[in-house]
Write a protein that holds these residues in place. Structure first.
Motif, PDB file in Angstrom:
ATOM      1  N   ASN A 242     -13.296 -19.016  -1.383  1.00  0.00           N
ATOM      2  CA  ASN A 242     -13.443 -18.765   0.049  1.00  0.00           C
ATOM      3  C   ASN A 242     -13.936 -17.339   0.299  1.00  0.00           C
ATOM      4  OD1 ASN A 242     -12.445 -21.308   1.077  1.00  0.00           O
ATOM      5  ND2 ASN A 242     -10.420 -20.667   0.368  1.00  0.00           N
ATOM      6  N   THR A 243     -14.455 -17.137   1.505  1.00  0.00           N
ATOM      7  CA  THR A 243     -14.927 -15.797   1.875  1.00  0.00           C
ATOM      8  C   THR A 243     -13.912 -15.153   2.813  1.00  0.00           C
ATOM      9  OG1 THR A 243     -16.242 -16.763   3.670  1.00  0.00           O
ATOM     10  CG2 THR A 243     -17.358 -16.323   1.578  1.00  0.00           C
ATOM     11  N   TYR A 244     -13.848 -13.810   2.735  1.00  0.00           N
ATOM     12  CA  TYR A 244     -12.842 -13.058   3.476  1.00  0.00           C
ATOM     13  C   TYR A 244     -13.478 -11.825   4.115  1.00  0.00           C
ATOM     14  CZ  TYR A 244      -9.317 -15.828   1.009  1.00  0.00           C
ATOM     15  OH  TYR A 244      -8.557 -16.856   0.525  1.00  0.00           O
ATOM     16  N   SER A 245     -12.831 -11.367   5.188  1.00  0.00           N
ATOM     17  CA  SER A 245     -13.233 -10.103   5.812  1.00  0.00           C
ATOM     18  C   SER A 245     -12.000  -9.218   5.961  1.00  0.00           C
ATOM     19  CB  SER A 245     -13.877 -10.366   7.183  1.00  0.00           C
ATOM     20  OG  SER A 245     -12.973 -11.065   8.026  1.00  0.00           O
ATOM     21  N   GLU A 246     -12.211  -7.926   6.183  1.00  0.00           N
ATOM     22  CA  GLU A 246     -11.092  -7.002   6.286  1.00  0.00           C
ATOM     23  C   GLU A 246     -10.329  -7.208   7.596  1.00  0.00           C
ATOM     24  OE1 GLU A 246     -11.471  -2.906   5.570  1.00  0.00           O
ATOM     25  OE2 GLU A 246     -12.505  -3.124   3.638  1.00  0.00           O
ATOM     26  N   MET A 247      -9.012  -7.030   7.510  1.00  0.00           N
ATOM     27  CA  MET A 247      -8.157  -7.124   8.690  1.00  0.00           C
ATOM     28  C   MET A 247      -7.991  -5.731   9.312  1.00  0.00           C
ATOM     29  SD  MET A 247      -5.082  -9.680   7.490  1.00  0.00           S
ATOM     30  CE  MET A 247      -4.385  -8.531   6.295  1.00  0.00           C
ATOM     31  N   ASP A 248      -7.513  -5.714  10.552  1.00  0.00           N
ATOM     32  CA  ASP A 248      -7.161  -4.439  11.181  1.00  0.00           C
ATOM     33  C   ASP A 248      -5.829  -3.925  10.645  1.00  0.00           C
ATOM     34  OD1 ASP A 248      -9.428  -4.433  12.763  1.00  0.00           O
ATOM     35  OD2 ASP A 248      -8.466  -5.514  14.398  1.00  0.00           O
ATOM     36  N   THR A 249      -5.001  -4.853  10.155  1.00  0.00           N
ATOM     37  CA  THR A 249      -3.729  -4.464   9.543  1.00  0.00           C
ATOM     38  C   THR A 249      -3.862  -4.558   8.031  1.00  0.00           C
ATOM     39  OG1 THR A 249      -2.874  -6.732   9.647  1.00  0.00           O
ATOM     40  CG2 THR A 249      -2.403  -5.289  11.519  1.00  0.00           C
ATOM     41  N   TYR A 250      -3.074  -3.783   7.314  1.00  0.00           N
ATOM     42  CA  TYR A 250      -3.058  -3.885   5.852  1.00  0.00           C
ATOM     43  C   TYR A 250      -1.632  -3.613   5.375  1.00  0.00           C
ATOM     44  CZ  TYR A 250      -4.052   1.187   6.358  1.00  0.00           C
ATOM     45  OH  TYR A 250      -4.036   2.512   6.720  1.00  0.00           O
ATOM     46  N   ILE A 251      -1.186  -4.426   4.419  1.00  0.00           N
ATOM     47  CA  ILE A 251       0.245  -4.520   4.139  1.00  0.00           C
ATOM     48  C   ILE A 251       0.536  -4.353   2.655  1.00  0.00           C
ATOM     49  CG2 ILE A 251       2.241  -6.090   4.246  1.00  0.00           C
ATOM     50  CD1 ILE A 251       0.595  -7.385   6.687  1.00  0.00           C
ATOM     51  N   VAL A 252       1.534  -3.556   2.349  1.00  0.00           N
ATOM     52  CA  VAL A 252       2.037  -3.436   0.981  1.00  0.00           C
ATOM     53  C   VAL A 252       3.062  -4.537   0.771  1.00  0.00           C
ATOM     54  CG1 VAL A 252       3.359  -2.022  -0.630  1.00  0.00           C
ATOM     55  CG2 VAL A 252       1.662  -0.948   0.881  1.00  0.00           C
ATOM     56  N   ASP A 253       2.766  -5.428  -0.161  1.00  0.00           N
ATOM     57  CA  ASP A 253       3.627  -6.589  -0.426  1.00  0.00           C
ATOM     58  C   ASP A 253       3.976  -6.586  -1.911  1.00  0.00           C
ATOM     59  OD1 ASP A 253       4.814  -9.069  -0.747  1.00  0.00           O
ATOM     60  OD2 ASP A 253       2.923 -10.175  -0.639  1.00  0.00           O
ATOM     61  N   THR A 254       5.148  -6.079  -2.267  1.00  0.00           N
ATOM     62  CA  THR A 254       5.524  -5.972  -3.669  1.00  0.00           C
ATOM     63  C   THR A 254       6.598  -6.994  -4.024  1.00  0.00           C
ATOM     64  OG1 THR A 254       7.311  -4.390  -3.305  1.00  0.00           O
ATOM     65  CG2 THR A 254       5.082  -3.501  -3.583  1.00  0.00           C
ATOM     66  N   GLY A 255       6.710  -7.285  -5.312  1.00  0.00           N
ATOM     67  CA  GLY A 255       7.751  -8.179  -5.791  1.00  0.00           C
ATOM     68  C   GLY A 255       8.218  -7.757  -7.170  1.00  0.00           C
ATOM     69  N   TYR A 256       9.500  -7.448  -7.288  1.00  0.00           N
ATOM     70  CA  TYR A 256      10.110  -7.068  -8.563  1.00  0.00           C
ATOM     71  C   TYR A 256      11.185  -8.110  -8.879  1.00  0.00           C
ATOM     72  CZ  TYR A 256       8.171  -2.298  -7.894  1.00  0.00           C
ATOM     73  OH  TYR A 256       7.351  -1.215  -7.709  1.00  0.00           O
ATOM     74  N   GLY A 257      11.030  -8.841  -9.977  1.00  0.00           N
ATOM     75  CA  GLY A 257      11.981  -9.903 -10.300  1.00  0.00           C
ATOM     76  C   GLY A 257      13.318  -9.349 -10.763  1.00  0.00           C
ATOM     77  N   LEU A 258      14.350  -9.518  -9.960  1.00  0.00           N
ATOM     78  CA  LEU A 258      15.680  -9.001 -10.300  1.00  0.00           C
ATOM     79  C   LEU A 258      16.144  -9.516 -11.665  1.00  0.00           C
ATOM     80  CD1 LEU A 258      18.458  -7.709  -9.734  1.00  0.00           C
ATOM     81  CD2 LEU A 258      19.048  -9.765  -8.422  1.00  0.00           C
ATOM     82  N   GLU A 259      15.943 -10.807 -11.903  1.00  0.00           N
ATOM     83  CA  GLU A 259      16.430 -11.409 -13.142  1.00  0.00           C
ATOM     84  C   GLU A 259      15.720 -10.829 -14.355  1.00  0.00           C
ATOM     85  OE1 GLU A 259      17.431 -13.813  -9.742  1.00  0.00           O
ATOM     86  OE2 GLU A 259      15.529 -12.978 -10.411  1.00  0.00           O
ATOM     87  N   ARG A 260      14.431 -10.596 -14.241  1.00  0.00           N
ATOM     88  CA  ARG A 260      13.685 -10.061 -15.389  1.00  0.00           C
ATOM     89  C   ARG A 260      14.029  -8.595 -15.654  1.00  0.00           C
ATOM     90  NH1 ARG A 260       7.679 -12.906 -15.091  1.00  0.00           N
ATOM     91  NH2 ARG A 260       8.434 -15.043 -14.791  1.00  0.00           N
ATOM     92  N   TRP A 261      14.258  -7.830 -14.607  1.00  0.00           N
ATOM     93  CA  TRP A 261      14.661  -6.434 -14.802  1.00  0.00           C
ATOM     94  C   TRP A 261      16.038  -6.382 -15.484  1.00  0.00           C
ATOM     95  CZ3 TRP A 261      12.499  -1.573 -13.326  1.00  0.00           C
ATOM     96  CH2 TRP A 261      11.184  -1.662 -12.862  1.00  0.00           C
ATOM     97  N   THR A 262      16.924  -7.287 -15.068  1.00  0.00           N
ATOM     98  CA  THR A 262      18.243  -7.352 -15.701  1.00  0.00           C
ATOM     99  C   THR A 262      18.106  -7.750 -17.169  1.00  0.00           C
ATOM    100  OG1 THR A 262      19.214  -7.989 -13.572  1.00  0.00           O
ATOM    101  CG2 THR A 262      20.531  -8.411 -15.548  1.00  0.00           C
ATOM    102  N   TRP A 263      17.261  -8.722 -17.427  1.00  0.00           N
ATOM    103  CA  TRP A 263      16.998  -9.189 -18.804  1.00  0.00           C
ATOM    104  C   TRP A 263      16.449  -8.042 -19.662  1.00  0.00           C
ATOM    105  CZ3 TRP A 263      12.262 -12.745 -20.056  1.00  0.00           C
ATOM    106  CH2 TRP A 263      12.335 -13.179 -21.383  1.00  0.00           C
ATOM    107  N   MET A 264      15.485  -7.309 -19.102  1.00  0.00           N
ATOM    108  CA  MET A 264      14.890  -6.184 -19.828  1.00  0.00           C
ATOM    109  C   MET A 264      15.964  -5.164 -20.208  1.00  0.00           C
ATOM    110  SD  MET A 264      12.193  -4.709 -21.097  1.00  0.00           S
ATOM    111  CE  MET A 264      10.888  -5.751 -20.419  1.00  0.00           C
ATOM    112  N   SER A 265      16.944  -4.975 -19.332  1.00  0.00           N
ATOM    113  CA  SER A 265      17.982  -3.974 -19.601  1.00  0.00           C
ATOM    114  C   SER A 265      18.960  -4.425 -20.678  1.00  0.00           C
ATOM    115  CB  SER A 265      18.751  -3.663 -18.310  1.00  0.00           C
ATOM    116  OG  SER A 265      19.709  -4.668 -18.016  1.00  0.00           O
TER     117      SER A 265
END
Length: 924
Positions: A242-265
């Motif tokens: 699909n084709t896209y154009s820039e929005m007037d808004t722009y958003i930081v959308d992050t995701g850190y998996g709690l379970e994987r961080w716990t596993w890594m530790s």
């Protein structure tokens, strides 16, 4: 596809010595501090490198890791907010389950229509991704239920000013990567081993550059920079085509998996031992799984390679397992025998946690929506426990997780699980017979059983695919079950986003009009008003009249529209329907009152008051039902009327008569207390903070400001008209309940005058029955039961006499004709009785070892043919021949069949032809 390389050339990367490289194994581009690095770090390009060697300085539990993450971002200027439910359809109508933290803020916040609850913010959001169900247990890292730790920032371009609900830039890409690096560093991670993979993101009509963060072989975070929206004329073509154009808004959308961080530790063999060790130990002990030291060592070695078991990446599971076995230097069969029971245990623990989230947040099993997905998980979990030999009750396993998650409705959760397991047993008993018939059908045809039929069996009867495989193998039928079977099933029930209807000339014309001023909120008991006609739209049936203001309530929220009249000095037109479109109220009239005219409107207040009483009563009945049945009760639909209304609620069992009486008593207590019914307009975020998502029982209202209706402790977002005090209702009477679908109960009730009328109608029926039975009204139930018992006894006696008559007829005599059929006899006879008499007589003849060919001329010409075992006569073929001779049809299996037609006069001729027809079958 458009080249987004420039989007990843961040100041932070260059200022901190990062190098951009191309993975020698898979070809993706990534950034790393290690300029010598050749691969991206993600399986299957690399294996897990932290099993037995944790990647952080300290070991964390789930709770400790969650707190460490949220505290880190609080210290960096983010406001911590509470997580939303896993049932996303509680606050939005385009998806079913919460699959990411950004779901909490779509579509209103991300579109800029509503401000976020904080900016920037941090959250740890429970999520459920059904598409991962087939990977759970196999890869060591996948969980269907997980918490997505996240931080979000909502930005708007400076040039758009205050057009959106938030302004300016909070922070963007470089700052986001810097936060990620700093978090890793605070955990003691080796920053030189972290890779940032370029992987543009698309989803839900939006897109943007994104970065996958890989450490020691595990993907621990995804950083999405949402800045594009789908646009057919857009300049950017992305990976979905699909084709896209820039929005007037722009958003930081992050995701850190709690379970994987716990596993890594912790560095455990799989994520499952890290996040619910007690459940894993309990299940292994219950299933009798006890590994030797050598086996444990092999399991740990295999765990480092488990990333190759990803269904989305591997050719198939058998091949993937074989590749791992070869690398470990063991036979595939040995590795499979060792790993499969463990993988099943892991999946059971994960499924139990998923169900705890679902039922804890009020999802009720059913055949649609979130209820279907919950049922699918529970039934798969039951099959898994049976397969591995876990005999602990499912409700106990789910409760272990519900307790750990802190849910207070654990008794209800356990009751739901127990009820659903019993339903599943009953369904399996019925469904297994269907599988047998299906397998026999395809074994005979030589064609493989289609996957659609297997999914249909699963949908309708809960038949697990491995059960189909077993029965198919026993009957000689072929069937192929894909490794991602459950993901495919979940996709079919995952919810669809409704497509917007294309704009027409009429809708654009309405959109250009100002919003109608709604006077009915100011004084819902006012009948008359004055207004100016702003426009008149000519429709196929009548006219849509737009006024500058109105007292007419437009249909919405299950409440029908008001009716009445609009009058000018010259004419009066009837208003028979009212609708709202984009804030404009359309009055459907039988004539054109004239654009620009001054009109006097009059609302039918008899109808309005009855609707008001029923709408408030709907809120009261809903609250009373929750009080009696439990907090899991949520509205699944409602329709208000003038004579009665109905409320559909999600519930896992039938509502008993005693429960209905209690609901009715609680509802009428509210009426007698004459409680004030109030309303307020309030900001959506404030309303959600104070009252939660139970506000949206009647649907999700649009807009930043929403209207709340308060009836004592019951608070709902509602745009309808209501009485001023509950005492104005007068009376609420529950008329009936029914199950409209599995998991949804309908309560039909009447309020006010309608309740009195309904009660009187019931009494009238009781008195009529008493007159008919010649008893007092109080004696009707006892008398009716006695008459019914006598009627059943007489019916039973009639059946006995019919059987005796059939035996006499079968013994011979009368006008029966006997025909030799090989070593047995065929009795051909006309008996002008009903079909039951024919069947009973035929059964008696067959029991005596004779072929029965019977005909009746009662009403139509009817035939019944019965054939004993071992006689070379096909009953279905014979009935078909006979029925054709009387202008009809019929058939059935070779041993017993029936049929007929309208031509009674041809009956005797047809019976006369039986000897010849029997001889033809024998000769054949």
């Amino acid at each position: 596809m458009s080249d987004l390389t420039a989007e990843y050339e961040l100041d932070y990367f260059y200022e901190n010595g990062f190098t951009r490289s191309e993975c020698a194994s898979c070809g993706v581009h990534f950034w790393s501090r290690d300029e010598e690095r050749e691969t991206c770090g993600e399986p299957p390009c690399e294996q897990y490198d932290f099993i037995g060697d944790p990647g952080f300085d300290e070991s964390y539990t789930l709770e400790e890791m969650r707190e460490a993450y949220l505290s880190f971002f609080e210290e960096h200027g983010h406001e911590r907010i509470e997580p939303y439910p896993v049932a996303a359809n509680r606050w939005r109508d385009d998806v079913l389950l919460t699959q990411a933290s950004i779901y909490d803020f779509q579509p209103l916040v991300t579109s800029g229509k509503t401000p976020p609850p904080a900016n920037p913010l941090t959250i740890s959001q429970p999520c459920i991704r059904m598409q991962d169900i087939d990977n759970v247990g196999k890869t060591g890292r996948h969980t269907m239920a997980f918490e997505m730790m996240a931080h979000h920032a909502f930005n708007a371009k400076e040039e758009v000013g205050d057009e959106y609900a938030y302004e300016g830039e909070v922070y963007w890409k470089s700052e986001t990567v810097a936060y990620c690096d700093e978090l890793f560093e605070s955990m003691g991670a080796n920053l030189d081993e972290i890779t940032y993979i370029e992987d543009p993101w698309v989803g839900g009509g939006n897109a943007g550059p994104a970065i996958e963060v890989i450490y020691k072989g595990a993907e621990l975070a995804t950083l999405v920079f949402m800045k594009y929206e789908q646009d057919p004329d857009g300049e950017y073509e992305l990976k979905d085509g699909n084709t896209y154009s820039e929005m007037d808004t722009y958003i930081v959308d992050t995701g850190y998996g709690l379970e994987r961080w716990t596993w890594m530790s912790q560095g455990t063999p799989t994520v499952y031992e890290a996040i619910y060790p007690e459940s894993i130990d309990f299940l292994k002990d219950n299933a009798g799984i006890d590994l030797t030291e050598d086996e444990q060592e092999l399991v740990q070695r295999a765990a480092t390679l488990a990333g190759g078991m990803d269904i989305d990446e591997a050719e198939d599971m058998e091949t993937a397992r074989g590749d791992i076995a070869a690398e470990l230097g063991v036979e595939r069969a040995r590795l499979e025998a060792l790993m499969e029971p463990l993988e099943t245990i892991y999946a059971i623990a994960d499924h139990a946690r998923t169900l705890a989230y679902m039922f804890g947040d009020g999802i009720v099993p059913s055949n649609v929506g979130t209820g279907y997905l919950a049922r699918m998980v529970l039934r798969r979990m039951k099959r898994l426990t049976d397969t591995v030999g876990v005999d602990a009750p499912l409700d106990e396993l789910v409760d272990m997780q519900a307790d750990r998650l802190g849910y207070e409705n654990r008794d209800t959760v356990r009751d739901i699980v127990r009820t659903e397991v019993e339903k599943y047993r009953e369904t399996l008993d019925r469904g297994s017979r269907q599988v047998q018939r299906l397998a026999e059908e395809y074994a005979e045809s030589g064609e493989p059983i289609p996957l659609d039929r297997v999914i249909e069996l699963y949908d309708s009867h809960g038949i697990q695919p491995d059960m189909v495989e077993e029965i198919a193998e026993e009957t000689g039928a072929d069937v192929e079950i894909p490794d991602d079977f459950y993901s495919q099933v979940a996709d079919r029930h995952g919810g669809e986003t409704a497509e917007e209807e294309p704009a027409t000339e009429e809708t654009e014309r309405v959109a250009d009009l100002p919003d109608t001023d709604k006077l009915f909120y100011e004084d819902p008991e006012r009948a008359s008003f004055e207004a100016v006609v702003l426009d008149v739209l000519d429709r196929e049936e009548g006219y849509d009249v737009v006024l500058d203001q109105t007292m007419f309530y437009p249909e919405g929220g299950g409440q029908p529209a008001d009716t009445g009249t609009l009058a000018t000095d010259d004419t009066t037109v009837e208003v028979d329907d009212v609708q709202e479109e984009s804030g404009v109220v359309l009055h459907r009239t039988d004539e054109d009152p004239g654009k620009g005219e001054f009109v006097r409107g009059h609302v039918d207040m008899t109808r309005r008051k009855r609707l008001m009483a029923h709408h408030t009563a709907t809120h009261i009945i809903g609250h009373a039902t929750r009080t009696v049945l439990g907090e899991h009760i949520r509205q699944a639909g409602a329709q208000k009327g003038t004579d009665s209304s109905r409320l559909d609620v999600a519930h896992y069992d039938r509502i008993s008569r005693e429960e209905i009486k209690r609901i009715e008593r609680v509802a009428n207590d509210y009426v007698r207390d004459n409680i004030s019914v109030t309303d307020e307009w309030i900001h959506r975020n404030d309303a959600q903070d104070e009252h939660g998502f139970d506000l949206f029982q009647g649907g999700i209202p649009p807009g930043e400001e929403i209207r709340l209706v308060h009836v004592d402790d019951d608070v709902q977002a509602c745009a309808g008209t209501h009485v001023a005090r509950t005492g104005d209702i007068g009376l609420i009477k529950v008329l009936a309940t029914e199950r409209v679908q599995d998991g949804v109960e309908r309560i039909q009730f009447a309020a006010g005058d309608a309740a009195v009328e309904a009660t009187q109608a019931t009494e009238d029926a009781l008195y009529e029955a008493a007159d008919t039975l010649d008893v007092e009204p109080s004696a009707v139930p006892e008398t009716a039961e006695r008459f019914f018992t006598e009627w059943k006894q007489r019916g039973k006696r009639i059946d006995e006499l019919k059987e005796q008559l059939a035996e006499v007829r079968a013994a011979g005599g009368g006008d029966a004709e006997t025909v030799e059929v090989g070593d047995t006899e065929a009795v051909v006879r006309r008996i002008d009785g009903d079909i039951d008499e024919l069947r009973t007589t035929a059964n008696a003849l067959v029991a005596d070892g004779k072929v029965a060919v019977l005909g009746s001329g009662q009403d139509n010409a009817t035939f019944v043919v019965g054939v004993p075992d071992g006689v070379p006569v096909n009953a279905g073929r014979l009935v078909s021949e006979l029925a054709g001779r009387v202008g009809g049809g019929g058939g059935g299996p070779p041993d017993f069949a029936q049929g007929g037609g309208p031509d009674v006069e041809a009956l005797d001729d047809a019976l006369d032809a039986v000897p010849e027809l029997l001889e033809q079958q024998l000769d054949a």
